[in-house]
Design a protein around this motif. Structure first.
Motif, PDB file in Angstrom:
ATOM      1  N   GLN A 264      33.902  40.439  62.559  1.00 52.07           N
ATOM      2  CA  GLN A 264      33.155  41.186  63.577  1.00 52.07           C
ATOM      3  C   GLN A 264      33.265  42.696  63.348  1.00 52.07           C
ATOM      4  N   ARG A 265      34.491  43.146  63.072  1.00 51.65           N
ATOM      5  CA  ARG A 265      34.720  44.574  62.874  1.00 51.65           C
ATOM      6  C   ARG A 265      33.964  45.090  61.650  1.00 51.65           C
ATOM      7  N   LEU A 266      33.997  44.309  60.566  1.00 50.11           N
ATOM      8  CA  LEU A 266      33.339  44.762  59.338  1.00 50.11           C
ATOM      9  C   LEU A 266      31.823  44.817  59.540  1.00 50.11           C
ATOM     10  N   VAL A 267      31.283  43.827  60.224  1.00 54.07           N
ATOM     11  CA  VAL A 267      29.837  43.835  60.497  1.00 54.07           C
ATOM     12  C   VAL A 267      29.477  45.022  61.385  1.00 54.07           C
ATOM     13  N   ASP A 268      30.310  45.310  62.363  1.00 56.38           N
ATOM     14  CA  ASP A 268      30.077  46.485  63.225  1.00 56.38           C
ATOM     15  C   ASP A 268      29.991  47.761  62.397  1.00 56.38           C
ATOM     16  N   ASP A 269      30.731  47.786  61.290  1.00 55.69           N
ATOM     17  CA  ASP A 269      30.746  48.974  60.426  1.00 55.69           C
ATOM     18  C   ASP A 269      29.737  48.872  59.283  1.00 55.69           C
ATOM     19  N   GLY A 270      28.838  47.903  59.361  1.00 57.25           N
ATOM     20  CA  GLY A 270      27.742  47.837  58.397  1.00 57.25           C
ATOM     21  C   GLY A 270      28.047  47.102  57.105  1.00 57.25           C
ATOM     22  N   VAL A 271      29.141  46.370  57.064  1.00 59.15           N
ATOM     23  CA  VAL A 271      29.504  45.609  55.860  1.00 59.15           C
ATOM     24  C   VAL A 271      28.815  44.248  55.908  1.00 59.15           C
ATOM     25  N   ARG A 272      28.296  43.784  54.767  1.00 52.74           N
ATOM     26  CA  ARG A 272      27.689  42.444  54.695  1.00 52.74           C
ATOM     27  C   ARG A 272      28.746  41.450  54.237  1.00 52.74           C
TER      28      ARG A 272
ATOM     29  N   ASP B 110      25.763  48.616  50.960  1.00 52.76           N
ATOM     30  CA  ASP B 110      26.714  49.464  50.241  1.00 52.76           C
ATOM     31  C   ASP B 110      28.038  48.761  50.030  1.00 52.76           C
ATOM     32  N   THR B 111      28.398  47.942  50.989  1.00 54.56           N
ATOM     33  CA  THR B 111      29.711  47.299  50.930  1.00 54.56           C
ATOM     34  C   THR B 111      29.577  45.831  51.302  1.00 54.56           C
ATOM     35  N   VAL B 112      30.189  44.982  50.483  1.00 54.25           N
ATOM     36  CA  VAL B 112      30.137  43.537  50.708  1.00 54.25           C
ATOM     37  C   VAL B 112      31.557  42.985  50.657  1.00 54.25           C
ATOM     38  N   ALA B 113      31.851  42.106  51.610  1.00 53.08           N
ATOM     39  CA  ALA B 113      33.207  41.558  51.685  1.00 53.08           C
ATOM     40  C   ALA B 113      33.183  40.049  51.879  1.00 53.08           C
ATOM     41  N   ILE B 114      34.230  39.403  51.383  1.00 56.15           N
ATOM     42  CA  ILE B 114      34.493  38.004  51.721  1.00 56.15           C
ATOM     43  C   ILE B 114      35.643  38.002  52.729  1.00 56.15           C
ATOM     44  N   VAL B 115      35.504  37.211  53.782  1.00 53.06           N
ATOM     45  CA  VAL B 115      36.581  37.038  54.765  1.00 53.06           C
ATOM     46  C   VAL B 115      36.898  35.544  54.840  1.00 53.06           C
ATOM     47  N   THR B 116      38.143  35.178  54.598  1.00 51.53           N
ATOM     48  CA  THR B 116      38.519  33.763  54.725  1.00 51.53           C
ATOM     49  C   THR B 116      39.231  33.536  56.054  1.00 51.53           C
TER      50      THR B 116
ATOM     51  N   THR C 111      28.339  35.059  47.083  1.00 48.81           N
ATOM     52  CA  THR C 111      28.294  36.459  47.511  1.00 48.81           C
ATOM     53  C   THR C 111      27.445  37.278  46.542  1.00 48.81           C
ATOM     54  N   LEU C 112      27.663  37.051  45.256  1.00 45.86           N
ATOM     55  CA  LEU C 112      26.922  37.811  44.242  1.00 45.86           C
ATOM     56  C   LEU C 112      25.450  37.430  44.247  1.00 45.86           C
ATOM     57  N   GLU C 113      25.184  36.147  44.430  1.00 46.65           N
ATOM     58  CA  GLU C 113      23.783  35.699  44.488  1.00 46.65           C
ATOM     59  C   GLU C 113      23.049  36.368  45.645  1.00 46.65           C
ATOM     60  N   ARG C 114      23.699  36.416  46.777  1.00 45.52           N
ATOM     61  CA  ARG C 114      23.031  36.907  47.991  1.00 45.52           C
ATOM     62  C   ARG C 114      22.978  38.429  48.053  1.00 45.52           C
ATOM     63  N   TYR C 115      24.117  39.085  47.696  1.00 48.40           N
ATOM     64  CA  TYR C 115      24.211  40.529  47.933  1.00 48.40           C
ATOM     65  C   TYR C 115      24.312  41.352  46.641  1.00 48.40           C
ATOM     66  N   GLY C 116      24.592  40.692  45.535  1.00 46.65           N
ATOM     67  CA  GLY C 116      24.644  41.399  44.254  1.00 46.65           C
ATOM     68  C   GLY C 116      25.928  42.166  44.003  1.00 46.65           C
ATOM     69  N   ARG C 117      26.880  42.065  44.898  1.00 45.51           N
ATOM     70  CA  ARG C 117      28.127  42.800  44.690  1.00 45.51           C
ATOM     71  C   ARG C 117      29.245  42.220  45.555  1.00 45.51           C
ATOM     72  N   LEU C 118      30.487  42.585  45.204  1.00 46.54           N
ATOM     73  CA  LEU C 118      31.643  42.210  46.024  1.00 46.54           C
ATOM     74  C   LEU C 118      32.648  43.353  45.958  1.00 46.54           C
ATOM     75  N   ASP C 119      32.910  43.982  47.088  1.00 48.42           N
ATOM     76  CA  ASP C 119      33.798  45.151  47.120  1.00 48.42           C
ATOM     77  C   ASP C 119      35.164  44.829  47.718  1.00 48.42           C
ATOM     78  N   TRP C 120      35.156  44.038  48.754  1.00 48.88           N
ATOM     79  CA  TRP C 120      36.380  43.823  49.525  1.00 48.88           C
ATOM     80  C   TRP C 120      36.640  42.334  49.750  1.00 48.88           C
ATOM     81  N   LEU C 121      37.919  41.998  49.853  1.00 52.29           N
ATOM     82  CA  LEU C 121      38.308  40.647  50.274  1.00 52.29           C
ATOM     83  C   LEU C 121      39.356  40.761  51.381  1.00 52.29           C
TER      84      LEU C 121
END
Lengths: 256, 271
Positions: B23-31, B5-11, B73-83
Motif C-alpha cells: 500500500q505504501r509503495l503504491v501511494d508513492d507511485g511504485v508499480r 520509474d520504480t518497480v518492486a516485488i513484495v512477498t 514483473t519484467l514482462e509487465r513493467y520492463g524493470r525491477l528495482d526493489w524487492l
C-alpha cells in the motif's frame, strides 16, 4: 519527498561542519524551524547561511560549547522562549583525538575533554531540552560504528560512543511513556572535515584514504548528506515505532 | 501504459506488514508485483486489484516461484528495482510441543523462501543498474522470546542472510538491508494481542506500550528501499517500540500516563 518535518522546531548541535551541517540543511529543506549551534562562530554562521538558502526560511545560529553547562541551559532557554518547545533534538557535537594516542599515551586532559564533549555535553543538552519536548518529539544522537567496534589508537572516542549508545537506550526507556523517541545514528567512515584531519595527519594520506574506502563493501566513504538523511528519517513521523534503536549507516562495514 | 520509474516485488503481500508495504509503495507511485501463499490467493487477488498490481499466488519456498515473479514483473513493467522480501510464518507453541513439521514449514518459508526470492531478484538486478532489497527480519533475529523457538531460529537466519548478501551483492550495486519489527498488529498476532492474559506479558516489555501498526513498519521499509538510504547496506533497523533497548521485569508497568486511561488505547496511537 519533502516537508517531512514541516513546522517542527529542531535544535542541532555540532552543526558547524560535516554531518551536523548536512543535518541542519536537510532538516531545513524538509520544513523544520532550525536552530544550529557550534563552538566555532564562523562555521555555525556559514551553516546558518547554507540552511537558510536551502530552505528559503530563517535559521537561527548560536555559538555553543556543549561541555559548558550554563551555556547549554541558556541556549535551550532561548530556543524555548522563541518557539515554545523543541520537537527535534539532533546531537552531533563531538571530538576525536586526531594524533591517535594509544591508551598509555592518552593524557588526563585528553581523556576528560573527549568525554566532556561527546558524552557529558550531550547529556547536558538532553537534560535541558527534554522538559520542553512534547509528545511525538524525537531525539537523534550521533553515535558511531565505534559504539559497537573499536579502532586502534582511538580508545577514548570509542569509549564515549559506546557510552552514548547506552545513554540513548536509557533515554528511550525513560521517555517512552511521554511518547518521546530517542535513537542513535551510527555512521561508519564518512567524508567530512573531521576525516580530512585524519587524512592530513597521515604519513601516506592516499593509502589511508584507500583504507577508509575499502572499509565499506561499497568501496567508498559515506557522505554527510547520506547520514543526515538517516537523522531526517528518525526525526520524522516515518519512524514512529523506532525508539532505543541504533541505525547503522556504514556501507556494510560492520556487516562483516 | 507509461513505463513506471520504480518497480518492486513484495512477498507476503496479502495481509499484515506485506500488505502495508504494498500500500505504501503504491501511494508513492511504485508499480508492484505481489506474491503470497496459494492459501491466501483470494485475499491476494483483492489486494492486487485494489493496488492495480500483478500478482502470483505461489509457495516462495519453491524455486520456480521467485523466477516466475521476476519474469512476470519484467514482462509487465520492463524493470525491477526493489524487492521487499517479507513472506514469513510463525507458530506459537512450547518448544517441547512443536512437531518437526512446524520446523520444516517455518524454515521452508522464512529461510528458504527468503533466500530464493532474494537471490532471484538480485540475479536480475546485477545485470542492470543494481537495486535495493529489504528483508523482514524480527526482534527474534537478536533475542529469544518464549513459545516461538522455531520462529526465532528462522529469523536469526534472516539477519545473517541480510548481512552476508549485502557483502556479496555490494559489487553489483545492490543494497540489502532488513527491518526488525517487534510486535505488530497483524492477522498473525491477532489472537495473542486479543488475549489479555497472553498480551499483558508482551505488552509490559514494550516501552511504547503498544504494538506497531503495519504502516509504521512499511515506512521503515520504504526508507531502506529508497535512495535516501544509499549508504545503508547490511543494516538491520530495529522498529520495536523500544522492546530490545532494555530489560525490565515482566510486571513492569510500561506506561503511567496520568492523562488517559490505559486499556482502551492499547491499539491506538501513542498520543
Amino acid at each position: 519527498m519533502s516537508g517531512r518535518v514541516a513546522g517542527k522546531v529542531a535544535l542541532i548541535t555540532g552543526a558547524g561542519s560535516g554531518i551536523g551541517r548536512a543535518t541542519a540543511i536537510r532538516l531545513a529543506e524538509e520544513g523544520a524551524e532550525v536552530v544550529v549551534t557550534s563552538q566555532t562562530a564562523a562555521n555555525v554562521e556559514e551553516t546558518r547561511r547554507l540552511a537558510a538558502e536551502a530552505s528559503a526560511r530563517e535559521v537561527i545560529a548560536r555559538t555553543l560549547d556543549i561541555a559548558d553547562r550554563s551555556s547549554v541551559d541558556l541556549v535551550v532557554a532561548e530556543v524555548v522562549e522563541q518557539f515554545g518547545h523543541i520537537d527535534i533534538l539532533s546531537n552531533n557535537a563531538g571530538i576525536e583525538l586526531v594524533h591517535g594516542p594509544s591508551v598509555v599515551e592518552t593524557t588526563d586532559e585528553e581523556w576528560e575533554r573527549v568525554f566532556r564533549v561527546n558524552m557529558t555535553g550531550t547529556f547536558y543538552v538532553c537534560r535541558a531540552a527534554v522538559p520542553h519536548m512534547p509528545s511525538g518529539s524525537s531525539i537523534v544522537n550521533m553515535a558511531s560504528i565505534n559504539s559497537f567496534i573499536a579502532w586502534e589508537n582511538d580508545a577514548v572516542y570509542t569509549a564515549t560512543k559506546g557510552a552514548l549508545l547506552q545513554f540513548t537506550r536509557s533515554l528511550a526507556l525513560e521517555l517512552a511513556p511521554k511518547a518521546i523517541r530517542a535513537n542513535a545514528v551510527c555512521p561508519g567512515v564518512i567524508d567530512t572535515p573531521l576525516t580530512d584531519l585524519f587524512l592530513d595527519a597521515a604519513d601516506d594520506p592516499g593509502a589511508l584514504r584507500r583504507d577508509y574506502e575499502a572499509a565499506s563493501p561499497l568501496l567508498r566513504m559515506g557522505t554527510a548528506r547520506e547520514v543526515a538523511n538517516c537523522v531526517v528519517f528518525l526525526a520524522s513521523d516515518e519512524a514512529t515505532f523506532i525508539t532505543g534503536s541504533a541505525l547503522i549507516v556504514d556501507g556494510g562495514t560492520t556487516a562483516r | 501504459m507509461p513505463m513506471p520509474d520504480t518497480v518492486a516485488i513484495v512477498t507476503g503481500a496479502s495481509q499484515g506488514i506485506g500488505h502495508a508495504i504494498a500500500q505504501r509503495l503504491v501511494d508513492d507511485g511504485v508499480r508492484l508485483c505481489l506474491v503470497a501463499a496459494p492459501n491466501d490467493e483470494e485475499q491476494l487477488r483483492t489486494v492486487a486489484a485494489d493496488l492495480d498490481a500483478i500478482f502470483l499466488a505461489s509457495d516462495v519456498g519453491d524455486p520456480t516461484t521467485a523466477d516466475r515473479a521476476v519474469e512476470m514483473t519484467l514482462e509487465r513493467y520492463g524493470r525491477l528495482d526493489w524487492l521487499a522480501s517479507n513472506a514469513g510464518i510463525a507458530y506459537f507453541e512450547e518448544a517441547l510441543d512443536a512437531p518437526l513439521e512446524h520446523f520444516d514449514h517455518t524454515m521452508h518459508v522464512n529461510v528458504r523462501g527468503m533466500y530464493l526470492m532474494t537471490i532471484a531478484a538480485a540475479r536480475h538486478m546485477a545485470k542492470g543498474s543494481g537495486g535495493s532489497i529489504v528483508c523482514t527480519a524480527s526482534t527474534a533475529s537478536f533475542a529469544g522470546e518464549e513459545q516461538q523457538a522455531i520462529y526465532n531460529i528462522s529469523k536469526g537466519a534472516v539477519a545473517q542472510l541480510t548481512r552476508s548478501l549485502a557483502l556479496d551483492l555490494a559489487q553489483h550495486g545492490i543494497r540489502v538491508n532488513a527491518v526488525a519489527p517487534g510486535w505488530v498488529h497483524t492477522p498473525a498476532t491477532r489472537q495473542i494481542v486479543a488475549d489479555p492474559g497472553e498480551w499483558s506479558k508482551h505488552r509490559s516489555r514494550i516501552p511504547l506500550d503498544r504494538p506497531a501498526e503495519p504502516a509504521e513498519i512499511a515506512s521503515v521499509v520504504r526508507f531502506l528501499l529508497s535512495d535516501e538510504a544509499s549508504y545503508l547496506t547490511g543494516s538491520i533497523v530495529v522498529a520495536d517500540g523500544g522492546l530490545t533497548a532494555g530489560f525490565r521485569f515482566t510486571d513492569w508497568e510500561a506506561v503511567q500516563n496520568p492523562d488517559g486511561p490505559r486499556t482502551p488505547s492499547v491499539f491506538g496511537g501513542n498520543s
